[in-house]
Design an enzyme around this catalytic site. Sequence first.
Site, mmCIF file in Angstrom:
data_model
loop_
_atom_site.group_PDB
_atom_site.id
_atom_site.type_symbol
_atom_site.label_atom_id
_atom_site.label_comp_id
_atom_site.label_asym_id
_atom_site.label_seq_id
_atom_site.Cartn_x
_atom_site.Cartn_y
_atom_site.Cartn_z
ATOM 1 N N LYS A 1 0.844 -1.187 0.000
ATOM 2 C CA LYS A 1 0.000 0.000 0.000
ATOM 3 C C LYS A 1 0.883 1.242 0.000
ATOM 4 C CE LYS A 1 -3.958 1.826 2.692
ATOM 5 N NZ LYS A 1 -4.811 1.555 3.876
ATOM 6 N N SER B 1 -9.625 1.567 3.231
ATOM 7 C CA SER B 1 -8.813 2.320 2.297
ATOM 8 C C SER B 1 -7.792 1.484 1.521
ATOM 9 C CB SER B 1 -8.054 3.417 3.059
ATOM 10 O OG SER B 1 -7.158 2.856 4.007
ATOM 11 N N SER C 1 -10.118 -0.635 7.257
ATOM 12 C CA SER C 1 -9.415 -0.458 5.989
ATOM 13 C C SER C 1 -8.743 -1.713 5.446
ATOM 14 C CB SER C 1 -8.379 0.659 6.112
ATOM 15 O OG SER C 1 -9.008 1.917 6.118
#
Length: 527
Positions: free
Chosen positions: A85, A174, A198
């Site tokens: 990420k 996210s 997330s």
Amino acid sequence: MSEERKTAVDDASLSALQEALAQARVTSSDLTRSYLARIEAYDRQGPGLNSVRVTNPDALSIAAALDTEKPSASRPLAGLPILLKDNIATGDRQPTTAGSLALADAHARDDAFVARKLRDAGAVILGKVNLTEFANVLALGMPSGYSSIAGYVRNPYSPKLMDDPAPVVLPGGSSAGSAVSVAAGLCAAAIGTETSGSLLSPATQNGLVTVKPTVGLISRSGIIPISHSQDTAGPLTRTVRDSAILLNVLAARDPDDPATHLLQRPDDYTAGLDKDGLKGARIGVPSDPEDPLNDPFFGPLSPRGKQVMAQAITALEDLGATVVRAALPAIAWIGGPGTAMAVLNRNPFSPLKGTAGSASLVFLYELKRDLNLYLRDWATRTDIKTMADIIAFNTANAEKALRYGQDLFLAAEATRGDLSEPEYTSARAMDLAAAERGIDAYMSRHRLDAVVFPGASGAAVAAKPGYPSVQVPAGFISGVGATETPDYPLGLTFAGRAWSEATLLRFAYAFEQATKARRPPPDLPPL
């Protein structure tokens, strides 16, 4: 690369790829080239999933250097391509941006502890993946998977159906790019992060396994933060065993992260995986037909969602678990007094624009302090040194940077940034009190080993006290509101007390092996 080797990566588990490398049926260079080809075909072109922000320009050379090495006890990930990420720092040629135009050219002074552990275990850092900008703490109502730097990440189970301008079936966030890239077969596995939902949200939307660990099991050093009280990294994988393998690598004490000094873990998270692992377990289902108003988890599900969960609960019972149906104390999900903060909604796409929205007070107060520390200590090759600098950049470049506004950043910037305010201290204390009176009391009263939730619906219940959750695919649903959609996944989440990851993984593995509920996206064939 042979056709046999090409097809091997499309939906192969990390553990299967480990075996293939160990038996010299494939090389790290083969895997890396194959994943790069799939990124080009499905992420950049074709359905345009847009999950990968950048590929590592050194990935092929790193892989070539690993071609003669086989996975081992000391280097279990040798040769395996992993995506990170884009809020996880890497001290290489890749930027670390959190999806923000303000940080488009920002790099990091060093690898985050997580990235270093992966490299030490032999992984090829294949690239950085897109995310909801700043891990979804920039603006109220920002769609999951959107960032000003990259636009929208698309769900691979429904990549074409759009509701101008966002996807109808969202990728979850996210950690949207982390999950989509794994579901689409663009990497062996990916690492995401969670503050509250997330990891669990994109896992359920993309039919994956994830572990949202106890805060302190995996170091937070070098990760662009929201809240040190709740932030953690975690794996996104296609199987429970794969997540356990990654947890073995990532769960370690870090001198620079005091939360890890309390770490408790087994020697091997894969050792406890057992098809009979649910026998004798007591599993709480927080859905009591006699208290329907106190059920924000199972009650709001669509008819098909309720069917998937009913089948999942039956599977738990068939596997030997005792299922206890009882409502959670409402404080567990409502939160204690003074834990939420009113924020003026400035999102131009929101029907509630101009009204008071709500956000976690702890998040906003910790955000300013923690982000400023990251920018001071980790960010390089950028003039952005504070949250105030980001706000000013966004304001000056509003047409590109502020599609959904920055109301949460504005609220956070208005705090002192040193956590000295009494309202912050009170809010954090009330978050912990809500957990003590909520999930702790619930598990003690009913003598539970775990609590199950549909998808990410119970994320905050476990996240506020920093407790772990493990999610596994449970089935498929369809429809978003009144809009018909292709089938997309729904997961079952097991949550428990601190340091109970091994237990939750055992339960998830037994469920996974019995139900075999995961199916890869149907329209991403082998190349």
